[in-house]
Write an enzyme that holds these catalytic residues in place. Structure first.
Site, PDB file in Angstrom:
ATOM      1  CG  ASP A   1      -1.783   1.234   1.308  1.00  0.00           C
ATOM      2  OD1 ASP A   1      -2.540   1.466   0.337  1.00  0.00           O
ATOM      3  OD2 ASP A   1      -1.729   1.985   2.290  1.00  0.00           O
ATOM      4  CB  SER A   2       0.201   4.761  -0.781  1.00  0.00           C
ATOM      5  OG  SER A   2      -1.028   4.830  -0.086  1.00  0.00           O
TER       6      SER A   2
ATOM      7  CB  CYS B   1      -2.724   1.382  -2.653  1.00  0.00           C
ATOM      8  SG  CYS B   1      -2.881   3.119  -3.045  1.00  0.00           S
TER       9      CYS B   1
ATOM     10  CD  GLU C   1      -2.748   8.470   7.144  1.00  0.00           C
ATOM     11  OE1 GLU C   1      -1.805   9.163   7.586  1.00  0.00           O
ATOM     12  OE2 GLU C   1      -2.669   7.807   6.099  1.00  0.00           O
TER      13      GLU C   1
ATOM     14  CB  CYS D   1     -10.073   5.502  -0.538  1.00  0.00           C
ATOM     15  SG  CYS D   1      -8.617   6.168   0.304  1.00  0.00           S
TER      16      CYS D   1
ATOM     17  CG  HIS E   1      -6.998   6.205   4.611  1.00  0.00           C
ATOM     18  ND1 HIS E   1      -6.188   5.607   3.689  1.00  0.00           N
ATOM     19  CD2 HIS E   1      -6.169   6.824   5.498  1.00  0.00           C
ATOM     20  CE1 HIS E   1      -4.926   5.867   3.981  1.00  0.00           C
ATOM     21  NE2 HIS E   1      -4.880   6.607   5.069  1.00  0.00           N
TER      22      HIS E   1
HETATM   23  N1  DGN Z   1      -4.041   3.952  -0.107  1.00  0.00           N
HETATM   24  C1  DGN Z   1      -4.621   5.029  -0.889  1.00  0.00           C
HETATM   25  C2  DGN Z   1      -5.816   4.508  -1.669  1.00  0.00           C
HETATM   26  O1  DGN Z   1      -6.455   3.515  -1.288  1.00  0.00           O
HETATM   27  O2  DGN Z   1      -6.122   5.082  -2.711  1.00  0.00           O
HETATM   28  C3  DGN Z   1      -5.047   6.187  -0.013  1.00  0.00           C
HETATM   29  C4  DGN Z   1      -3.868   6.905   0.608  1.00  0.00           C
HETATM   30  C5  DGN Z   1      -3.180   7.800  -0.351  1.00  0.00           C
HETATM   31  O3  DGN Z   1      -2.228   7.410  -0.972  1.00  0.00           O
HETATM   32  N2  DGN Z   1      -3.637   8.995  -0.495  1.00  0.00           N
END
Ligand code: DGN
Length: 258
Positions: A7-8, A70, A149, A181, A183
Site C-alpha cells: 500500500d502507499s 491501495c 489517520e 479507498c 481509509h
Molecule cells: N491507499 C490510498 C488509496 O487507497 O487510494 C489512499 C492513501 C493515499 O495514498 N492517499
C-alpha cells in the site's frame, strides 16, 4: 510462501485486516510505502513506478500472490504489475466493482476514492464492463484520508466533510456506494449517516479478501491449517520511512497491535 500486500502507507492495513479474518492460516508480508505516501494525488506514471518497486521488494521475499491494497495503485498500475510479476496479482477494484453490481437494485452506483482513483476511471470501467446499463457517479473525497489517520472518525468535523462530499449521491439515485479507498472503512459510520439507510456501502477490502480466498483455492495455493502447537501464522511489516507513526496509527487500522 506468504501473501504479499503493499500500500502507499498505512491504509492498506484495512485490507490486511480483512485478509487475516478471511484467511487465518496464511502468512503475510506487508509493505507500506510511507516515504512516498500519498499516492492519491500523484500521476499514474509515478504511482506505477513506485508500485513496481514495491512489488519487486515483496517478490524477493518469496510471496506466492500479490495483493495491491491501495486503490490508487490498483487503478494506475495493475496491468503493469500483472505483466511484470511471475505470481498472481490482485487489486481491490475488480472485487469492489463486482460486489457493487451484485448489490445494486436500481443500477445507480456511487464510487468514492482519491483524486487519482477517480481520475483514472478504473472503477467506472470495471462497473460498466460488468453491466453496461449501470449509472456510475464518482467523487473524490481527499479529506477523508487525513481524518482517518488522525482518528477523527466521529463527531461534527467528519460529518460536515462527509455532507459536503456526499450530499449529491442521495439526489442522484445511488443505492450502492463503493468505499474505493483504503481509509474509508474507518469512516463508515459518518458516511452511512450522510447517505442514509437505503444506500448499501461496499467495503472493497472485504470484497478483495473474498477474491483472494477464491483465487488461492482455485490455484491450490491455500496454506494448510497449522497444528495448534505451531501457533498463529507470522505477519511481517515493512515500511520505507521510520516506523513509529506506522506502528501507532496502524494499530487502529488493523484493529490490533503491530
Ligand atoms: N491507499 C490510498 C488509496 O487507497 O487510494 C489512499 C492513501 C493515499 O495514498 N492517499
Amino acid at each position: 510462501g506468504p501473501i504479499g500486500v503493499f500500500d502507499s502507507g498505512i491504509g492498506g492495513l484495512t485490507v490486511l485486516k480483512a485478509l487475516m479474518a478471511r484467511l487465518p492460516h496464511e502468512r503475510t508480508l506487508y509493505l507500506g510505502d510511507t516515504a512516498r505516501v500519498p499516492y492519491g494525488t500523484k500521476s499514474g506514471e509515478v504511482v506505477t513506478r513506485y508500485s513496481l518497486k514495491n512489488a519487486e521488494f515483496l517478490l524477493e521475499r518469496g510471496i506466492k500472490l500479490l495483493v495491491v491494497a491501495c486503490n490508487t495503485a490498483s487503478a494506475a498500475a495493475l496491468p503493469a504489475l500483472q505483466a511484470a510479476l511471475p505470481v498472481p496479482v490482485l487489486g481491490v477494484i475488480e472485487p469492489g466493482a463486482r460486489t457493487a453490481l451484485q448489490r445494486t437494485r436500481g443500477g445507480g452506483v456511487g464510487v468514492i476514492g482519491t483524486p487519482g482513483t477517480v481520475r483514472s476511471g478504473a472503477y467506472q470501467r470495471a462497473l460498466e464492463a460488468g453491466n453496461p446499463k449501470v449509472a456510475v457517479k464518482a467523487m473524490a473525497c481527499p479529506l477523508f484520508v487525513p481524518l482517518a489517520e488522525e482518528g477523527w472518525t466521529t463527531g461534527d468535523v467528519p460529518l460536515l466533510v462527509a455532507k459536503e462530499y456526499l450530499a449529491g449521491f442521495a439526489r442522484d439515485g445511488v443505492d450502492t456506494l463503493v468505499l474505493g479507498c483504503t481509509h474509508y472503512p474507518l469512516l463508515k459510520g459518518v458516511i452511512a449517516e450522510v447517505v442514509g439507510p437505503h444506500v448499501s456501502l461496499v467495503d472493497s477490502a472485504e470484497a478483495t479478501a473474498e477474491a483472494v480466498a477464491t483465487l488461492l483455492g482455485e490455484k491450490g495455493l491455500l496454506a494448510p491449517p497449522a497444528p495448534a502447537s505451531v501457533g498463529a501464522p507470522e505477519h511481517a511489516f515493512f515500511v520505507t520511512d521510520v516506523p513509529e507513526r506506522f506502528v501507532e496509527v496502524g494499530a487502529r487500522f488493523l484493529g490490533r497491535p503491530i
